[in-house]
Scaffold this motif. Structure first.
Motif, PDB file in Angstrom:
ATOM      1  N   GLU A   1      -7.097  28.826  34.434  1.00 18.81           N
ATOM      2  CA  GLU A   1      -6.933  30.446  34.901  1.00 18.81           C
ATOM      3  C   GLU A   1      -6.907  30.657  36.269  1.00 18.81           C
ATOM      4  N   VAL A   2      -7.458  29.730  37.061  1.00 17.05           N
ATOM      5  CA  VAL A   2      -7.832  29.772  38.621  1.00 17.05           C
ATOM      6  C   VAL A   2      -6.270  29.486  38.937  1.00 17.05           C
ATOM      7  N   LEU A   3      -5.462  28.405  38.523  1.00 16.65           N
ATOM      8  CA  LEU A   3      -4.327  28.149  38.879  1.00 16.65           C
ATOM      9  C   LEU A   3      -3.427  29.293  38.423  1.00 16.65           C
ATOM     10  N   ARG A   4      -3.422  30.042  37.388  1.00 17.50           N
ATOM     11  CA  ARG A   4      -2.537  31.306  37.111  1.00 17.50           C
ATOM     12  C   ARG A   4      -2.914  32.355  38.251  1.00 17.50           C
ATOM     13  N   ARG A   5      -4.229  32.575  38.747  1.00 17.13           N
ATOM     14  CA  ARG A   5      -4.528  33.518  39.288  1.00 17.13           C
ATOM     15  C   ARG A   5      -3.904  33.336  40.894  1.00 17.13           C
ATOM     16  N   ILE A   6      -3.786  31.807  41.291  1.00 16.29           N
ATOM     17  CA  ILE A   6      -3.380  31.535  42.591  1.00 16.29           C
ATOM     18  C   ILE A   6      -1.821  31.793  42.695  1.00 16.29           C
ATOM     19  N   SER A   7      -1.305  31.499  41.223  1.00 19.97           N
ATOM     20  CA  SER A   7       0.397  31.869  41.268  1.00 19.97           C
ATOM     21  C   SER A   7       0.451  33.157  41.420  1.00 19.97           C
ATOM     22  N   GLU A   8      -0.156  34.061  40.956  1.00 21.56           N
ATOM     23  CA  GLU A   8       0.099  35.921  40.967  1.00 21.56           C
ATOM     24  C   GLU A   8      -0.408  36.039  42.343  1.00 21.56           C
ATOM     25  N   LEU A   9      -1.474  35.403  43.204  1.00 22.74           N
ATOM     26  CA  LEU A   9      -1.632  35.849  44.540  1.00 22.74           C
ATOM     27  C   LEU A   9      -0.432  35.499  45.194  1.00 22.74           C
ATOM     28  N   SER A  10       0.085  34.388  45.143  1.00 27.56           N
ATOM     29  CA  SER A  10       1.313  33.777  45.627  1.00 27.56           C
ATOM     30  C   SER A  10       2.420  34.734  45.704  1.00 27.56           C
ATOM     31  N   ALA A  11       2.710  35.254  44.594  1.00 22.69           N
ATOM     32  CA  ALA A  11       3.828  36.214  44.269  1.00 22.69           C
ATOM     33  C   ALA A  11       3.427  37.501  45.029  1.00 22.69           C
ATOM     34  N   HIS A  12       2.324  37.868  45.037  1.00 21.38           N
ATOM     35  CA  HIS A  12       1.997  39.232  45.592  1.00 21.38           C
ATOM     36  C   HIS A  12       2.041  39.099  46.902  1.00 21.38           C
ATOM     37  N   TYR A  13       1.534  38.084  47.751  1.00 27.58           N
ATOM     38  CA  TYR A  13       1.784  37.956  48.988  1.00 27.58           C
ATOM     39  C   TYR A  13       3.280  37.357  49.697  1.00 27.58           C
ATOM     40  N   GLY A  14       4.031  37.212  48.623  1.00 24.88           N
ATOM     41  CA  GLY A  14       5.336  36.611  48.954  1.00 24.88           C
ATOM     42  C   GLY A  14       5.439  35.484  49.729  1.00 24.88           C
ATOM     43  N   LEU A  15       4.273  34.623  49.453  1.00 28.28           N
ATOM     44  CA  LEU A  15       4.004  33.308  50.247  1.00 28.28           C
ATOM     45  C   LEU A  15       4.189  32.141  49.074  1.00 28.28           C
ATOM     46  N   VAL A  16       4.781  30.934  49.541  1.00 25.25           N
ATOM     47  CA  VAL A  16       4.940  30.036  48.640  1.00 25.25           C
ATOM     48  C   VAL A  16       3.551  29.094  48.708  1.00 25.25           C
ATOM     49  N   VAL A  17       3.052  28.711  47.654  1.00 32.51           N
ATOM     50  CA  VAL A  17       1.839  27.829  47.473  1.00 32.51           C
ATOM     51  C   VAL A  17       1.922  26.509  46.931  1.00 32.51           C
ATOM     52  N   GLY A  18       1.772  25.484  47.431  1.00 34.52           N
ATOM     53  CA  GLY A  18       2.034  24.328  46.623  1.00 34.52           C
ATOM     54  C   GLY A  18       0.588  24.015  46.388  1.00 34.52           C
ATOM     55  N   ASN A  19       0.622  23.195  44.932  1.00 33.29           N
ATOM     56  CA  ASN A  19      -0.871  22.766  44.641  1.00 33.29           C
ATOM     57  C   ASN A  19      -0.922  21.308  44.589  1.00 33.29           C
ATOM     58  N   VAL A  20      -1.886  20.595  45.103  1.00 32.93           N
ATOM     59  CA  VAL A  20      -2.219  19.023  44.814  1.00 32.93           C
ATOM     60  C   VAL A  20      -3.705  19.011  45.420  1.00 32.93           C
ATOM     61  N   PHE A  21      -4.151  18.267  44.150  1.00 38.12           N
ATOM     62  CA  PHE A  21      -5.688  18.605  44.436  1.00 38.12           C
ATOM     63  C   PHE A  21      -6.607  17.310  43.496  1.00 38.12           C
TER      64      PHE A  21
END
Lengths: 498, 498
Positions: free
Chosen positions: A364-384
C-alpha cells in the motif's frame, strides 16, 4: 542552497575569528586549522549536497587531548561545534553551521587492535568502514554493517548515524555491532561507554550515543564486534509483474521463517537505469525484482534457497534465478550498489529518501508513493532494503529548473508522512540531520521531544553541539504546524526557550 | 537485614500516610492500595532476600491513567516511588525504599496483540516472560530471552533489568529483542519509545530505558520481537579434568567460529549438588562440564555438533556426549536450570554473584575465585553462561552464623573487583540494584558517574524514582574509597550535592 535555520536554533557568539584561531592553535597546531575560504570549500556540505554553508573554522585534531582542548575552548566561548567523519552522510548531519567550528575526525584513522579471541576491533573514528573488514580478513573475520558508502564512510560517522546496509536484516545495525565507544563531552571529559562484555551496568549511554548525530559528544574511539566470514553465500533474483506483488513476496519470505542475509527490492525505473549502466543481468521488462541472499554453511544455504524459491513462485514471480557463480552473484549486487549513481545518469539530479514501514504495509505504501509521484509530476524510482521495510525512494529532478527542488522537498515530506501514517518512521538509516527535521514534528509528540531536549541538556546545556540538527525545537514544530499541541499550549513551560 | 542507605541518597518528605492514601484513592480505588503491615509483608524484598524493608504504601494500578496519576501525586508531594514486576530480581532493584510508594505492575498482565506478519507481540509489563512464548507457540514463534526465572518474571522487569538467559549468546539480551516501550515519566507524561521498525529517529531512549532499573520512568507497555521456533535443537555435554581446561574449551568453541544457542559451564561442586537433586545424568567426577547447544535446520546442527565435538576433544575433554533424545536434552538442561535450588539443598544459604569478563580470561578469573574462596573459607560453586563470559559464582554460607553474611559480601565484592580487573563488568544480567552499588564506584570514574546523574536529572530532577539504586552518588563512592578522584577533588562541582 543555504539551509534555513530556525531562529530558535541559532547560536550567536561575538567571538573574533582570528582570536579564536590563536586560542585553538595553542592546542591543535598550525597545520591542523583551516580558515582560508579555498581550504574551507571541501567542507561546505556532506552527502546532502543541496545545502551548503562555509564553516567558520575547520579543526583537524590528531589526538584525544586536542579534541578535548577544542571542545573546552568552544564551550568556554559559546562557539558551536559540528563533528565530521568522511562527510558521506545523506541527511546533512555534517553540514556546517554558521559561525561554528567544523571538527574533522579524518586524522583519526588508525586500527589500534584486532582481538581474534574476542572477535573485536578497536579503531579510531576516522577509519573507513570497509578498512575494518579488510584488516580482519586475515583472521577470517569481518565487520557486518555495510552501508552503500562503505568504501568511503568512517566508523565514527556510522556510530553517529547508526548506519545500516544491505546485511543489517540479518546482522543488525551499527548499534548491534558496537561494543564500546570513547566519547569526549563538551566539557572535555573523556567517557568510556560500553565495554568488551555483552551488557554493562549503568545506563546504556553507548546505545544513546549511537545514532545521536553528533548532538551529545564527539566519538574518539570505537570497538566493534567482528563476525566469521560465512563459508557459503548465494543470491536469488526474483522478477515480478507489479511492485505490489514483489512487496507481498518480501513479507512472505519473512513470514515463512527465513532470515536472508539481504532482501532488496528495485522497481522498473531503477532496473532500467542500472541495467543500462552496469549490465548486471537484470530483466528489464520486470515491474520489480527482489534480490534475496542467504549465507552460512552450504547445506543451510541450499535449503533456504529452495524454500525461498518456492515462496517467490507462490507469490507470483514470473522468474526466479539463482546466481550460478560467485562472479554472477557479485554482478547481481553490483547492480544494487550502483542504483544511486545509475539514477544520476538518467536525471540531472536525484533526491534519496529514507523511510521505514512495517513490512506487511509495503504494497500500500508503494502504491501511495506512485500516486504522489503522479500528483507532483516527478518521477520516483524505488530501490530499497525491503526486508527491513526501509524504503529509499529516489526522486528524479533538475535543480536548474526554478522551484523544482522545493517541489521535490514537498513530495519527499509527503512520502515520509505516508510512512509515519503506516506505522513507520521518517528514517531507517540515514539519520534526521537537517533533511528530516520538520518531519520529526510529525513523528513525535511534544512529550517525547521535551524528553529529547532534557537528555540533550544533560550532555550539552548550551546546545553547542551540532545545533539545528536531528531534534527540532518545539518552536520549529509549532511553526511547521505539526506539533501535537495539548490544549493549544506547548507542554513543559520550562522548554519554552526551545 | 535492612539495607544501609547512604545519607546522600535519602529522600525525606513529611507527608502524612493517611492523607496520601486518600489522595491516591481518588485515582486508584480502594482495592488497589495496600497499607496494612500484613498486606505489605509480601513486598518487603525481591529475589535478593537478604535485604528487607516494609513499603510505605503499595499501589496496584490497573490502567495507564492510574499510573500517571500516582506518579504525578508522588512528584507533587516529593514522595519516592519504586516500581515492581514479579519481584524475582536478584540485585534488590525492587527492594522497597523507606517512606516510598511501591508501584506494582502485576495487574498489567494482558497480551494485547500478536502480529504474525511482523513477528511481534505487544504486551502489558506484568505479563510473564514464558507466557509470551506460550501465546506465540500457535504461530510457531517464541520470545528468545529466557532468564532462569522465566516462569515467574515479567517482561516489564526484564526490560528494566535488560535480562539475559541461556540463549542470549545467540539471540541477544532483552535490549536486542524489544522494539517499543511505552513509559510514564514522573511528570505523568506517556512516552512512546522505539517503534515497529528496526531503527528510528531521535535519541535511542528505548535502549536507554532498557536496563535503567526503574530510575527513569515506569514501563506500561512492551512490544517484543518474536522468532521462529528452530526445527532442530541438540546439546553436547563435555567433561573436563579442570575448570581452567573447560574455560579454555569455551573460548575455543567461539574461536572456531561456532555460534551455539547456549554455552554453559558448571564446576564439580555444582555438578554434585545438581546430580543429587535432579539426576540429570552429569558425570559427578568431572571437575567441570560444558553444555553446548545448537539449533537451526538439521544439517546445520549436525555439522556444528561435529565441529564442536572436535574442539572439545582437542581441548582435553575426557568425555563428549550428545543428547540422544529430546527427553535427554531436556534432562541436561533441567540440571542447569536447577543449579540454584540445588545449591540451596547443600547449604543453608547461598549468594549468587553476576560478573562478566572477556571469554579468553575465563581460566585465570576462575583460578582467582578459587583462591579467594580458600582465603575467606567459604565454598564457591560456579555455574554460568560461559559463552558470554557471564559468571555466576554461588557463595555457600549460613546466615545464622554471626558475621558470615558480611564475609560473603566482602568476598562477593572482591570477586566483582577481579572481574573489573580482567577487563569485565560487575554485572552481566542481574542489574546493579542495591547489591553492586558500591562496585559501580570501581567500574566507573567520576566523569561517567557525573554523566549518569545528568541523564537521570533529565528524567527525574528530584531523584524520586527508585532512589539509592543502580547509580551511586559521588559521596557514596568517596566514602567507599574507590572513586577515581582527580587531584583530591570530586569532579564536577555542580554534582557536589550527589
Amino acid at each position: 542552497m543555504v539551509y534555513r535555520v530556525h531562529p530558535s536554533e541559532r547560536i550567536s557568539h561575538g567571538v573574533d575569528r582570528n582570536r579564536f584561531l590563536r586560542l585553538l592553535s595553542e592546542h591543535v597546531g598550525g597545520d591542523g586549522l583551516l580558515f582560508d575560504p579555498e581550504d574551507l570549500r571541501p567542507y561546505e556540505c556532506d552527502g546532502l549536497s543541496a545545502y551548503r554553508e562555509l564553516p567558520w573554522i575547520v579543526a583537524l585534531p590528531k589526538t584525544i587531548e586536542q579534541v578535548q582542548a577544542v571542545l573546552r575552548l568552544c564551550r568556554e566561548h559559546g562557539v558551536p561545534v559540528v563533528a565530521r567523519g568522511a562527510g558521506t552522510g545523506l541527511s546533512g548531519g555534517a553540514l556546517p553551521v554558521a559561525d561554528a567550528v567544523l571538527l574533522s575526525l579524518a586524522g583519526f584513522n588508525g586500527i589500534m587492535a584486532i582481538d581474534r579471541a574476542n572477535r573485536t576491533a578497536r579503531v579510531q573514528p576516522g577509519v573507513r568502514n570497509l578498512a575494518i573488514s579488510e584488516a580482519a580478513a586475515r583472521y577470517g573475520l569481518y565487520y557486518a554493517p555495510d552501508p552503500s558508502s562503505q568504501i568511503a564512510c568512517t566508523i565514527g560517522g556510522n556510530v553517529a548515524e547508526n548506519s545500516g546496509g544491505v546485511h543489517c536484516l540479518k546482522y543488525g545495525l551499527t548499534v548491534h555491532n558496537v561494543l564500546q565507544v570513547r566519547l569526549v563531552t563538551l566539557d572535555g571529559e573523556l567517557l568510556t561507554l560500553g565495554g568488551s562484555g555483552y551488557d554493562g551496568p549503568g545506563y546504556d549511554l553507548l546505545a544513546l550515543i549511537t545514532g545521536s548525530e553528533g548532538l551529545l559528544g564527539v566519538i574518539v574511539e570505537v570497538t566493534v564486534k567482528l563476525l566469521p566470514i560465512p563459508p557459503c553465500t548465494q543470491v536469488l533474483l526474483a522478477s515480478f509483474d507489479s511492485v505490489e506483488e514483489a512487496g507481498r513476496a518480501v513479507a512472505a519470505i519473512i513470514g515463512a521463517g527465513l532470515v536472508p542475509a539481504g532482501l532488496e527490492m528495485m522497481d522498473n525505473i531503477t532496473i532500467r537505469a542500472v541495467e543500462d549502466f552496469v549490465h548486471a543481468g537484470y530483466p528489464i521488462d520486470a515491474a520489480a525484482i527482489v534480490l534475496c541472499e542467504f549465507d552460512g554453511i552450504g547445506e543451510q544455504v541450499e535449503s533456504d534457497l529452495l524454500k525461498a524459491g518456492d515462496v517467490f513462485r507462490t507469490q507470483g514471480a514470473t522468474g526466479v534465478r539463482q546466481s550460478t557463480s560467485e562472479a554472477e552473484r557479485k554482478r547481481f549486487w553490483a547492480g544494487r550498489k550502483a542504483a544511486f549513481p545509475a539514477a544520476g545518469r538518467i536525471s540531472p539530479d536525484y533526491y534519496c529518501m529514507d523511510g521505514t514501514i512495517p513490512r506487511k504495509r509495503l504494497p500500500e505504501v508503494l502504491r501511495r508513493i506512485s500516486e504522489l509521484s503522479a500528483h507532483y509530476g516527478l518521477v520516483v524510482g524505488n530501490v530499497f532494503h525491503a526486508g527491513d521495510g526501509n524504503l529509499h525512494p529516489l526522486i528524479l529532478y533538475d535543480a536548474n529548473k526554478s522551484g523544482e527542488l522545493e517541489r521535490v522537498e514537498e513530495l519527499g515530506g509527503k512520502i515520509l508522512e505516508a510512512c509515519v501514517d503506516a506505522g513507520g518512521t521518517i528514517t531507517g538509516e540515514h539519520g534526521v540531520g537537517v533533511e528530516k527535521i520538520n518531519q520529526m514534528c510529525v513523528q513525535f509528540g511534544a512529550a517525547e521531544l521535551a524528553q529529547f531536549h532534557a537528555v540533550k541538556r544533560a550532555f550539552d546545556p548550551g546546545g553547542l553541539l551540532n545545533p539545528g540538527k536531528a531534534v527540532p525545537t518545539l518552536h520549529r514544530c509549532a511553526e511547521f504546524g505539526a506539533m501535537h499541541v495539548r490544549g493549544g499550549q506547548i507542554a513543559h513551560p520550562e522548554l519554552e526557550r526551545f
